[in-house]
Design an enzyme around this catalytic site. Structure first.
Site, short mmCIF file in Angstrom:
data_model
loop_
_atom_site.label_atom_id
_atom_site.label_comp_id
_atom_site.label_asym_id
_atom_site.label_seq_id
_atom_site.Cartn_x
_atom_site.Cartn_y
_atom_site.Cartn_z
CG HIS A 155 -10.90 -6.74 6.61
ND1 HIS A 155 -9.98 -7.48 7.29
CD2 HIS A 155 -10.58 -6.88 5.30
CE1 HIS A 155 -9.16 -8.06 6.43
NE2 HIS A 155 -9.50 -7.71 5.22
CD GLU A 215 -1.94 -2.40 1.17
OE1 GLU A 215 -0.85 -2.77 1.68
OE2 GLU A 215 -2.80 -3.21 0.80
C1 TPP Z 1 -2.32 -4.97 4.00
C2 TPP Z 1 -3.37 -5.71 3.26
N1 TPP Z 1 -3.59 -5.42 1.94
C3 TPP Z 1 -4.53 -6.07 1.25
C4 TPP Z 1 -5.31 -7.03 1.85
C5 TPP Z 1 -6.42 -7.77 1.06
N2 TPP Z 1 -6.01 -9.15 0.84
C6 TPP Z 1 -6.36 -10.12 1.68
S1 TPP Z 1 -5.67 -11.59 1.29
C7 TPP Z 1 -4.91 -10.92 -0.04
C8 TPP Z 1 -4.03 -11.76 -0.89
C9 TPP Z 1 -2.92 -12.36 -0.10
O1 TPP Z 1 -2.12 -13.12 -0.93
P1 TPP Z 1 -1.03 -14.06 -0.31
O2 TPP Z 1 -0.17 -13.29 0.64
O3 TPP Z 1 -0.33 -14.72 -1.43
O4 TPP Z 1 -1.84 -15.11 0.56
P2 TPP Z 1 -2.92 -16.17 0.04
O5 TPP Z 1 -4.23 -15.46 -0.05
O6 TPP Z 1 -2.46 -16.69 -1.26
O7 TPP Z 1 -2.95 -17.21 1.10
C10 TPP Z 1 -5.20 -9.56 -0.17
C11 TPP Z 1 -4.72 -8.68 -1.25
C12 TPP Z 1 -5.08 -7.28 3.22
N3 TPP Z 1 -5.80 -8.16 3.90
N4 TPP Z 1 -4.10 -6.63 3.88
#
Ligand code: TPP
Ligand code: TPP
Ligand code: MG
Ligand code: MG
Lengths: 323, 342, 342, 323
Positions: D126, D60
């Site tokens: 959230h 971000e």
């Molecule tokens: C700081 C932050 N930015 C965005 C999000 C929204 N978000 C939740 S899970 C996710 C994807 C996460 O990807 P990854 O780290 O690869 O984990 P996975 O979902 O594949 O287990 C996003 C963008 C969040 N929860 N926190």
């Protein structure tokens, strides 16, 4: 005891608690030798060692996260951010982790975040009145000592609470001197102090604006106007009762802070008071604050930016001029 | 998906001799898989408010790493953490009840799917914020070091989380201070719709980690034995005072990012191929079968036990009461005298 | 302080043939040095409210890199950026007046020492927040790419800034998107009192950067010719669409972190040794002298010119008026109709 | 035009502006195919391409910094954070860079930060009412559309301003439908709208609480109580004048939001109104809000947490019951 400076008083309170509780340790940048950017920890490095006065690389998220994790595990970390604005880099750790874990998980988070707040030289990025943000955030306590005695007494209390405390010390008070309490004196959170009694108007401040209010009260006294001055001491919990009691007596209130004048603590005071003491109000509650603008650096601009006692007196006269 | 070691590790991925241990791992993976497929179903059925993030496909990462830990070791998870919670020993009942929002859930319904916790089992909470759990675990490791506790803290993060700055602040601090910390990156190739090739500059996550001065290994996350070996080696290092380890576990999520994900970012065939050729459960089952340690009936029994465990958890959640609305607010007692506002 | 190249760069540190160019660099470094020593003096004399961060000792990094740029290239700085601002062509008068807080300063006194800016010269501002200038420059590089402008953006950061997470978020994005961006890390060994050995896990900053998928080189930051060569090569890459480069310039700050720094974290002898054996001004002077391109008188003339330039800047600042207090607040006109509050 | 959903209306307004101005582009996670976590950009990836609907890794700080830098250089970036809380990771970029650069450097920063705000399922991390933080921060504008028409009209205005705008769309309104204005209709910032006229009490909300106020007004009408409902539409600038005009007529005001009830916009409204219309007040201004607590996830807890129209009616009756 001989009078201590605000900064020394904080240090004395912290050191007493560190002696008593081996779980307390401090993390921050440049604290071990320099004692922090306001000398607030000067000498503690030598006294308590590098494990407990712990220099951290410039990574605010990491230091607050380290504090959160350690606090959950039974330690009592103090994270010293030096400047309040550096909290921007750890806002998730502060507001989404530290503030919410006790609620969500029922685990205490006995974490103190110390920072220097208030408006002074250094430019817009190092000077922002954002203490209201923390006061608004459920799960956080906010202490804003205005005197050496409170700096000492409030940090001692903070180090016995089960929830994260933002401990915010005003830059301009760093060298202010005063008597302080002994090792057993803890100043409770949520109790404002009546700094000067009076019965025609209530002046409310915190941190450096307590001084502004007191100056104004002195001037007003010269004109035969009796002003009561209240120091909030903590912004959360906020002692609305003490302020309301005063207002019931005086019928008028002026809230003074260095905020940009929108929302925040001063609005909360005005909103809460008009609700709690509507029938006692002889005039609208007025707020004296800085303009809605970032903070300038140049001396005359900064002086023009900051609210001063003249503005407070003006507000009081406006109230008294009402029919 | 070959095993890559950025820095030599002497862990050898030899399975424990004890067939009982491996069968327990298999059973745990089966519970997680069933738990997740049921959770997805129940989300679509509006039983689980707000949906969930399924860990189906990633079971071996959680079970393999957590079985390398002791009870005193602490684990902190991510938004996708049902597998971590269950592997750390949380009862499926309290997890499922939490997903439902029932009073019997692990936080009494305050938290929900992304905020699971069980302090008694040292599961220090899953986390809604990408990267944040790693920080909680890092701070825990600091406390362990200061308190001289013979324990380690493990934090999980996703491939997407390898791009958020806080992750590297945490790793730097852990490496600098030689904390008893293990960072496990579940690289399942995607962050929501974003393939790692469109998010990560550089060759690999483990390679990136190595620049922060700690051993960084990449392992096949679908091979539970390999994961276990890497985690065991990392734990040994940590307990020996040698500091943290970064483990990139290469894995795959079978379901969408969350319930309702349209998955237009990948071919169904890609998912099918992983399911068919890289499934962690089938791999372990086969390993056991080849050693003569598990026959069809034995596997069927494990599956049935898993299904029953999850059915019981659902039943428990269904029957459980809603929380008393008086619990909405925590009392914040300590500092608040009578008369303080709010 | 040997030159280390994490990834091979074909830049060769051969000095430009043109003696005039090198003399101009030397003159610019002398102006910066004088500007800084005078600024420190004026801070102690309470002429400069709030103090400054002196860049004395780091002149070659700024001049060497910025002389590799064109006028359309953009530079964003740090809290320690007088040298960047002056090297990018800002008049010493408007910089000094800004330090004083006078109306004739580059921001009319709003900004101060940490917030210098000159849009007409593409100096996009120094920054009070560690790591932040890098982000502004990265975003500028994105705009350049989208607008297909034949220009590059340069951001500076300190060794301390190599530990803040945002730095690596910015680098990742620049590398991923192949932005026309150059990150220059002025590794002066200290962040306030903290030596890099107590802040940075891993071998080197350039090594850390290399994990983010961009060429990362370390150069002797006291050798202006080497800095210039590295920056020129990086600029060529960027203009060719090959993406960003990370340059770690190893340097040293002669003064304390800020005015008033007690400097109990290093021996005076360490400072003296750098001044005597690694001074960037003396190194270039010697190089020119050896080539027969600068005699004593020539050097004395350059020094005198620098001293006069700075004296003039101080005189200008002294004589300049204070800002009108009516300028405290900006008008925020666009959206605010009559009747909207504040 | 046929009615659009809130989300579609935002998209339509953005797309119209993108057609007109090639400098506009969007950055965020999961926007190119998925169209963002609230489908707010669905289809725009295909329409405008990956350069202008630009997926960004989860970073971000980097996406906001990229926006700040690009904005300074003459582009018009929209950074889509999906959830407002993810702003925590970019707080310095938002508040110390974006908000202050125009002041310090006299360079416009035409940056829009879109996020979804409001309280709904998803748990404490959230769901946080932090829009007041941005409204309090000098240098930022804050828009909080409550209808499809305003979602469209306000984003169009935002894309013509010279300063950073936080554009906050409430989760619970995502699917709400309504008529929207044509391509030339821009809704100005700083003008509240009177959603329903009345003369005994003024109910003030923004985002989803406009609906709460309208429901309460409907109920009160059944009892013969006439309530005026005002939608603030932007939190900064705040249209105190329209609200004050209403209060002068009604003599009573109730402010409704989902905040935790300390400071913020609702306190600002109360503080500003009691000052602006002191002599017109027949009762204290009351605030209806959520408890001072993080947000729970369980359905009954969440329902108990959120302020509802019953609480608003109760507040009005309390006011009317005054002698
Ligand atoms: C700081 C932050 N930015 C965005 C999000 C929204 N978000 C939740 S899970 C996710 C994807 C996460 O990807 P990854 O780290 O690869 O984990 P996975 O979902 O594949 O287990 C996003 C963008 C969040 N929860 N926190
Ligand atoms: C985010 C943030 N944290 C802390 C500070 C306080 N601070 C200002 S300069 C500085 C040291 C920076 O060190 P380095 O990056 O090496 O730059 P140098 O001062 O050596 O030029 C610190 C800690 C800051 N300005 N911003
Ligand atoms: Mg992933
Ligand atoms: Mg440095």
């Amino acid at each position: 005891m001989s009078p201590l400076s605000y900064s020394q008083a904080y240090r004395a309170g912290l050191a007493e608690e560190m002696e008593a509780n081996p779980g307390i340790f401090v993390m921050g940048t440049d604290i071990f030798l320099r004692g922090g950017h306001f000398a607030q920890l000067l000498g503690l490095g030598e006294r308590f060692g590098a494990d407990r006065i712990r220099d951290v690389p410039i990574s605010e998220a990491a230091m607050v996260a380290a504090g959160v994790g350690a606090a959950i595990q039974g330690m009592r970390p103090v994270v010293d951010l030096n400047f309040q604005e550096f909290a921007y880099g750890a806002m998730d750790e502060l507001c989404n982790q530290a503030a919410k874990i006790h609620y969500m998980f029922d685990i205490p988070v006995p974490l103190v975040i110390r920072a220097t707040n208030g408006i002074a030289y250094g430019g817009a990025q190092h000077n922002t009145a954002m203490e209201s943000w923390f006061a608004e955030m459920p799960g956080l306590y906010v202490a804003v000592p205005a005197t050496p005695a409170d700096a000492k007494g409030l940090i001692k209390t903070a180090l016995h609470l089960d929830d994260p405390v933002l401990f915010l010390m005003h830059k301009a008070l760093t060298g202010a001197r005063g008597e302080t309490g002994g090792p057993d004196v803890r100043v409770p959170f949520g109790r404002a102090s009546v700094v000067r009694p009076g019965d025609q108007v209530t002046l409310i401040g915190y941190g450096v604006t307590v001084r502004t209010c007191t100056e104004a009260a002195g001037q007003l006294a010269g004109d035969g106007i009796s002003a009561e001055v209240i120091d909030l001491r903590t912004l959360y919990p906020l002692d609305v009762e003490t302020v309301t009691d005063s207002l019931r007596k005086t019928g008028r209130a002026v809230m003074v802070d260095e905020s940009a004048g929108y929302g925040g603590v001063s609005a909360e005071i005005a909103a809460a008071l008009q609700e709690a003491a509507f029938d006692y109000l002889d005039a609208p509650i007025l707020r004296v604050h800085a303009p809605h603008s970032p903070v300038p650096q140049s001396p005359p601009l900064l002086q023009a930016y900051l609210p001063d006692h003249g503005a407070v007196e003006q507000a009081v006269r406006t109230q008294l001029a009402r029919p | 998906m070959t095993e890559q070691r950025t820095e030599a590790e002497d862990a050898t991925a030899v399975a424990p001799a004890d067939a009982g241990t491996l069968r327990e791992w298999l059973g745990q993976m089966l519970i997680i898989r069933r738990f997740e497929s049921e959770s997805v179903r129940l989300s679509y059925a509006n039983k689980i408010p707000g949906g969930i993030h399924s860990s189906e496909g990633q079971e071996a990462v959680a079970v393999g790493s957590i079985r390398a830990l002791g009870a005193a070791d602490v684990v902190a998870g991510t938004h996708r953490s049902h597998h971590h919670a269950l592997a750390k020993g949380m009862p499926p009942r309290t997890v499922m009840a939490e997903l439902y929002g029932k009073a019997t859930g692990c936080t009494g319904g305050r938290g929900g799917s992304m905020h699971l916790v069980d302090l008694s089992r040292n599961f220090l909470g899953s986390n809604g914020i990408v990267g944040a759990g790693l920080g909680v675990a890092m701070g825990t490791a600091l406390a362990m070091k200061l308190q001289q506790r013979p324990a380690v803290a493990v934090g999980y993060v996703g491939d997407g989380g390898a791009n958020t700055g806080r992750t590297w602040e945490f790793i730097n601090l852990a490496a600098l201070w030689k904390l008893p910390f293990i960072a496990i990156c579940e690289n399942n190739l995607y962050a929501v719709e974003t393939h790692i090739s469109r998010s990560l500059a550089g060759d690999s996550i483990a390679g990136r980690a190595a620049g922060f001065g700690l051993p960084a290994v990449a392992v096949d996350g679908q091979d539970i034995v390999a994961v276990h070996a890497a985690a065991s080696a990392a734990r040994d290092r940590a307990l020996n005072g040698e500091g943290p380890t970064f483990i990139e576990a290469r894995t795959y999520r079978y379901e969408g990012h969350n319930v309702g994900d349209v998955q237009n970012y990948r071919d169904a065939s890609e998912v099918a191929s992983w399911r068919q050729t890289h499934d962690p459960i089938q791999a372990l089952r086969q390993r056991l079968a080849e050693r003569g340690d598990l026959d069809e009936a034995g596997y069927a029994a494990l599956r049935q036990q898993a299904d029953e465990t999850v059915a019981d958890a659902i039943d428990f959640a269904e029957r459980s009461p809603w929380p008393d609305t008086g619990t909405v607010q925590r009392a914040w007692p300590a500092a608040e005298p009578a008369g303080a506002s709010r």
